[in-house]
Write an enzyme that holds these catalytic residues in place. Structure first.
Site, PDB file in Angstrom:
ATOM      1  CE  LYS A  46      -4.907  -1.189   1.489  1.00 40.70           C
ATOM      2  NZ  LYS A  46      -4.898  -2.517   1.979  1.00 40.70           N
TER       3      LYS A  46
ATOM      4  CB  THR B 239      -0.894   0.023   1.254  1.00 41.20           C
ATOM      5  OG1 THR B 239      -1.655  -1.181   1.281  1.00 41.20           O
ATOM      6  CG2 THR B 239      -1.827   1.222   1.227  1.00 41.20           C
TER       7      THR B 239
HETATM    8  P1  NAP Z   1       5.394  -6.323   7.546  1.00 42.20           P
HETATM    9  O1  NAP Z   1       4.960  -7.571   8.217  1.00 42.20           O
HETATM   10  O2  NAP Z   1       6.010  -5.235   8.348  1.00 42.20           O
HETATM   11  O3  NAP Z   1       6.429  -6.767   6.382  1.00 42.20           O
HETATM   12  C1  NAP Z   1       7.110  -5.823   5.602  1.00 42.20           C
HETATM   13  C2  NAP Z   1       7.960  -6.542   4.577  1.00 42.20           C
HETATM   14  O4  NAP Z   1       8.624  -5.578   3.748  1.00 42.20           O
HETATM   15  C3  NAP Z   1       9.073  -7.394   5.209  1.00 42.20           C
HETATM   16  O5  NAP Z   1       9.270  -8.538   4.400  1.00 42.20           O
HETATM   17  C4  NAP Z   1      10.275  -6.456   5.129  1.00 42.20           C
HETATM   18  O6  NAP Z   1      11.527  -7.126   5.156  1.00 42.20           O
HETATM   19  C5  NAP Z   1      10.035  -5.827   3.770  1.00 42.20           C
HETATM   20  N1  NAP Z   1      10.727  -4.549   3.592  1.00 42.20           N
HETATM   21  C6  NAP Z   1      10.464  -3.387   4.224  1.00 42.20           C
HETATM   22  N2  NAP Z   1      11.279  -2.426   3.755  1.00 42.20           N
HETATM   23  C7  NAP Z   1      12.068  -2.995   2.823  1.00 42.20           C
HETATM   24  C8  NAP Z   1      13.116  -2.529   1.978  1.00 42.20           C
HETATM   25  N3  NAP Z   1      13.519  -1.244   2.012  1.00 42.20           N
HETATM   26  N4  NAP Z   1      13.703  -3.402   1.137  1.00 42.20           N
HETATM   27  C9  NAP Z   1      13.306  -4.685   1.089  1.00 42.20           C
HETATM   28  N5  NAP Z   1      12.332  -5.194   1.856  1.00 42.20           N
HETATM   29  C10 NAP Z   1      11.720  -4.351   2.700  1.00 42.20           C
HETATM   30  O7  NAP Z   1       4.210  -5.642   6.738  1.00 42.20           O
HETATM   31  P2  NAP Z   1       2.888  -6.325   6.115  1.00 42.20           P
HETATM   32  O8  NAP Z   1       1.802  -6.290   7.118  1.00 42.20           O
HETATM   33  O9  NAP Z   1       3.262  -7.598   5.433  1.00 42.20           O
HETATM   34  O10 NAP Z   1       2.512  -5.215   5.021  1.00 42.20           O
HETATM   35  C11 NAP Z   1       3.183  -5.135   3.760  1.00 42.20           C
HETATM   36  C12 NAP Z   1       2.426  -4.128   2.879  1.00 42.20           C
HETATM   37  O11 NAP Z   1       1.075  -4.596   2.702  1.00 42.20           O
HETATM   38  C13 NAP Z   1       2.325  -2.721   3.503  1.00 42.20           C
HETATM   39  O12 NAP Z   1       2.396  -1.756   2.480  1.00 42.20           O
HETATM   40  C14 NAP Z   1       0.951  -2.735   4.156  1.00 42.20           C
HETATM   41  O13 NAP Z   1       0.426  -1.428   4.291  1.00 42.20           O
HETATM   42  C15 NAP Z   1       0.168  -3.592   3.183  1.00 42.20           C
HETATM   43  N6  NAP Z   1      -1.005  -4.296   3.737  1.00 42.20           N
HETATM   44  C16 NAP Z   1      -0.975  -4.869   4.986  1.00 42.20           C
HETATM   45  C17 NAP Z   1      -2.114  -5.530   5.464  1.00 42.20           C
HETATM   46  C18 NAP Z   1      -2.134  -6.195   6.835  1.00 42.20           C
HETATM   47  O14 NAP Z   1      -3.238  -6.504   7.331  1.00 42.20           O
HETATM   48  N7  NAP Z   1      -0.987  -6.454   7.460  1.00 42.20           N
HETATM   49  C19 NAP Z   1      -3.247  -5.627   4.668  1.00 42.20           C
HETATM   50  C20 NAP Z   1      -3.241  -5.086   3.389  1.00 42.20           C
HETATM   51  C21 NAP Z   1      -2.105  -4.429   2.936  1.00 42.20           C
HETATM   52  P3  NAP Z   1      12.168  -7.588   6.577  1.00 42.20           P
HETATM   53  O15 NAP Z   1      11.600  -8.947   6.860  1.00 42.20           O
HETATM   54  O16 NAP Z   1      13.617  -7.607   6.318  1.00 42.20           O
HETATM   55  O17 NAP Z   1      11.772  -6.550   7.616  1.00 42.20           O
END
Ligand code: NAP
Length: 285
Positions: free
Chosen positions: A168, A93
């Site tokens: 979104k 997102t």
């Molecule tokens: P999360 O658990 O914090 O995971 C973030 C991921 O991004 C991890 O794999 C992290 O790697 C990677 N990352 C972050 N910065 C990076 C960089 N500079 N280079 C390479 N990898 C990087 O977050 P999430 O909940 O999965 O959410 C991911 C996305 O989906 C976000 O944009 C969020 O807003 C969206 N989203 C989330 C949900 C939800 O319910 N959680 C629902 C819909 C959409 P590391 O493992 O090394 O930290």
């Protein structure tokens, strides 16, 4: 079609597992490599140490990372090695502007870019029931649709690049209002010392029933705020929504109030908790 997944966080892990089960997943990259090895070990999936190595080996690159700069730095990293004719699908997102910039970077390499954010939470990612809103070229979407269907229950093409993220943003504004309503109402129930399990069951079956109440109602009222969806990530989304609203002259008072509340919770050290931690501010002992 060989797919490569970049980002194995709370969302990416479930999505990658579904891609693997459907037979599409060939490769993964995660910034913290150990997570990628843990995931790939029981599967026939290659772990790459660098995103550009992954991009050179697959037909479709899927991204699910945190924020705008993360998406742009990864797209810059893969732009040099990705094969012409490939498709990049960003399920993070981020802002519509980021989608437009990413698409322009990849167009030079004859690579299509789709902004394809998702909704449905970690449960939806795990169960393959996400709703996906897509901006970008419709033919590119048709080319990769079968792969995306392995992770989703619904794929809606909205319009040109950026419109997936704009949709979104609408979703995130709505989630802010729902969070405000559910946390406030349940704190009101608790203040009346009502039996919470019965309240949840009764309300969920009527006109006020909703996904957030079903999935977070019981946990929040028991003081459990494990993500789920990290509050700091929703805060990031709502800042994007505020900037977009300013551009089009919209007013988002519920979003503004939620940003202030999240800021307070983040300052108090709750940014890594689920967004239902908003209940902490409503449910004052
Ligand atoms: P999360 O658990 O914090 O995971 C973030 C991921 O991004 C991890 O794999 C992290 O790697 C990677 N990352 C972050 N910065 C990076 C960089 N500079 N280079 C390479 N990898 C990087 O977050 P999430 O909940 O999965 O959410 C991911 C996305 O989906 C976000 O944009 C969020 O807003 C969206 N989203 C989330 C949900 C939800 O319910 N959680 C629902 C819909 C959409 P590391 O493992 O090394 O930290």
């Amino acid at each position: 079609m060989r797919a490569g997944m970049i980002g194995l966080g709370a969302m990416g892990l479930g999505m990658a597992a579904n891609l693997a089960e459907a037979g599409y997943l060939a490769a993964v990259y995660n910034r913290t490599t150990a997570k990628a090895h843990d995931f790939a070990q029981p599967l026939d999936v290659v772990v790459y140490e660098k995103p550009e190595q992954l991009a050179a080996q697959v037909d479709i690159v899927l991204l699910c990372v945190s924020a705008d700069n993360d998406v742009l730095s990864l797209v810059q990293a893969i732009a040099g090695s990705i094969r012409p004719g490939s498709v990049v699908v960003d399920m993070s997102t981020v802002s519509s502007e980021t989608a437009v910039q990413a698409a322009a970077l990849l167009e030079e390499r004859q690579v299509a870019f789709l902004d394809a954010p998702v909704s449905g939470g970690v449960e939806g990612a795990k169960n393959g029931t996400l709703s996906m809103m897509v901006g970008g070229d419709e033919q590119a979407l048709e080319k990769v649709r079968l792969v995306l269907e392995a992770m989703t229950a619904r794929i809606i093409h909205i319009g040109p690049t950026g419109t997936g993220q704009a949709t979104k943003a609408v979703n995130q504004v709505m989630c802010a209002g729902i969070n405000q309503a559910v946390t406030e109402a349940l704190a009101f129930a608790a203040a009346q010392q009502l039996p919470m399990a019965q309240v949840l069951e009764a309300v969920a079956g009527g006109a006020a029933g909703n996904w957030f109440l079903d999935h977070r109602g019981a946990s929040m009222t028991n003081g459990v705020f494990a993500p789920g969806f990290k509050l700091a990530l929703h805060h990031k989304d709502l800042k994007i929504c505020q900037a977009m609203a300013e551009q089009v002259g919209s007013h988002l008072p519920l979003t503004d109030a939620t940003v202030l509340a999240y800021r307070q919770l983040m300052a108090e050290g709750f940014g890594e908790e689920d967004i239902s931690a908003l209940y902490r501010l409503k449910h004052l002992e």
